[in-house]
Design a protein around this motif. Structure first.
Motif, mmCIF file in Angstrom:
data_model
loop_
_atom_site.group_PDB
_atom_site.id
_atom_site.type_symbol
_atom_site.label_atom_id
_atom_site.label_comp_id
_atom_site.label_asym_id
_atom_site.label_seq_id
_atom_site.Cartn_x
_atom_site.Cartn_y
_atom_site.Cartn_z
ATOM 1 N N UNK A 18 0.809 -1.219 0.000
ATOM 2 C CA UNK A 18 0.000 0.000 0.000
ATOM 3 C C UNK A 18 0.843 1.269 0.000
ATOM 4 N N UNK A 19 2.165 1.120 0.186
ATOM 5 C CA UNK A 19 3.014 2.306 0.075
ATOM 6 C C UNK A 19 3.516 2.496 -1.362
ATOM 7 N N UNK A 20 3.053 1.662 -2.284
ATOM 8 C CA UNK A 20 3.268 1.908 -3.712
ATOM 9 C C UNK A 20 2.030 2.650 -4.206
ATOM 10 N N UNK A 21 2.118 3.953 -4.431
ATOM 11 C CA UNK A 21 0.915 4.731 -4.779
ATOM 12 C C UNK A 21 0.250 4.271 -6.073
ATOM 13 N N UNK A 22 1.009 3.667 -6.981
ATOM 14 C CA UNK A 22 0.455 3.254 -8.270
ATOM 15 C C UNK A 22 -0.318 1.944 -8.172
ATOM 16 N N UNK A 23 -0.214 1.287 -7.044
ATOM 17 C CA UNK A 23 -0.966 0.054 -6.800
ATOM 18 C C UNK A 23 -2.397 0.367 -6.370
#
Length: 203
Positions: A18-23
């Motif tokens: 969830x710290x990958x904004x593009x996910x």
């Protein structure tokens, strides 16, 4: 971490940080080149250790299910990841509001599960045009007895080859029972893909 997990026989990795904004938050946007290179490196590393790498996308917080424009953005995102060699995809619909938000969705669908079935089936149909691709789904109701109306409708509304996450009797279940799996199977027409949801930072 992939190397360590594979040494214990792990054969798959689901990428869903969830710290990958593009996910999640920026699911509509394509990855910039640098970030895409990093994901490719992860996927290639997993493959080197005999692990299936599944890229997961979580559009449920903001997607308008009835919008063809929104679905086109989802397809383009999938294609970007397909182009770097990813063939296994996850569609995450957990941790979202239980009711439809957009007026277009309320006019087209009678319920949230109906919208989810439509999105999942369209995503799966698109993936079937990309030979060798698979789909896993995390439903909004991913825990419980496995016999909810939502899960029953979802399981009977989507293709049997689509895998569905299930954590058992609780969000972070202390035990997993075969009776739960049997109930889940009876209501969804497939074995559960058990998710040992530990640790979770809110429980």
């Amino acid at each position: 971490m992939l190397r360590y997990a594979s040494s214990f026989g792990a054969n798959s990795h689901y990428y869903a940080p969830k710290d990958d904004p593009y996910h999640r938050k920026l699911w509509r946007e394509k990855y910039p080149d640098e970030a895409l290179v990093q994901i490719k490196e992860l996927a290639d590393t997993a493959r080197d250790y005999g692990m299936e790498f599944t890229y997961c996308i979580a559009p449920g917080l903001s997607i308008c299910y009835a919008s063809e424009e929104e679905f086109d953005k989802l397809k383009k995102k999938i294609l970007q990841l397909h182009d770097i060699g990813i063939r296994s995809f996850g569609l995450l619909l957990d941790d979202i509001a239980p009711e439809l938000y957009y007026e277009e969705d309320k006019q087209k669908y009678n319920s949230m599960v109906e919208a989810h079935i439509d999105l999942i089936n369209r995503t799966d149909a698109f993936l079937q045009t990309l030979v060798g691709c698979t789909l896993t789904v995390c439903p909004t109701e991913y825990w419980g007895k496995g016999d909810s109306e939502y899960l029953h409708a979802l399981g009977n509304g989507i293709a049997e080859h689509i895998r569905i996450f299930f954590t058992g009797s609780d969000i972070c279940a202390k035990e997993i029972h075969t009776d739960e799996a049997r109930t889940f199977f009876e209501h969804t027409n497939r074995k559960p893909l058990y998710w040992d949801n530990y640790p979770v930072n809110d429980a």
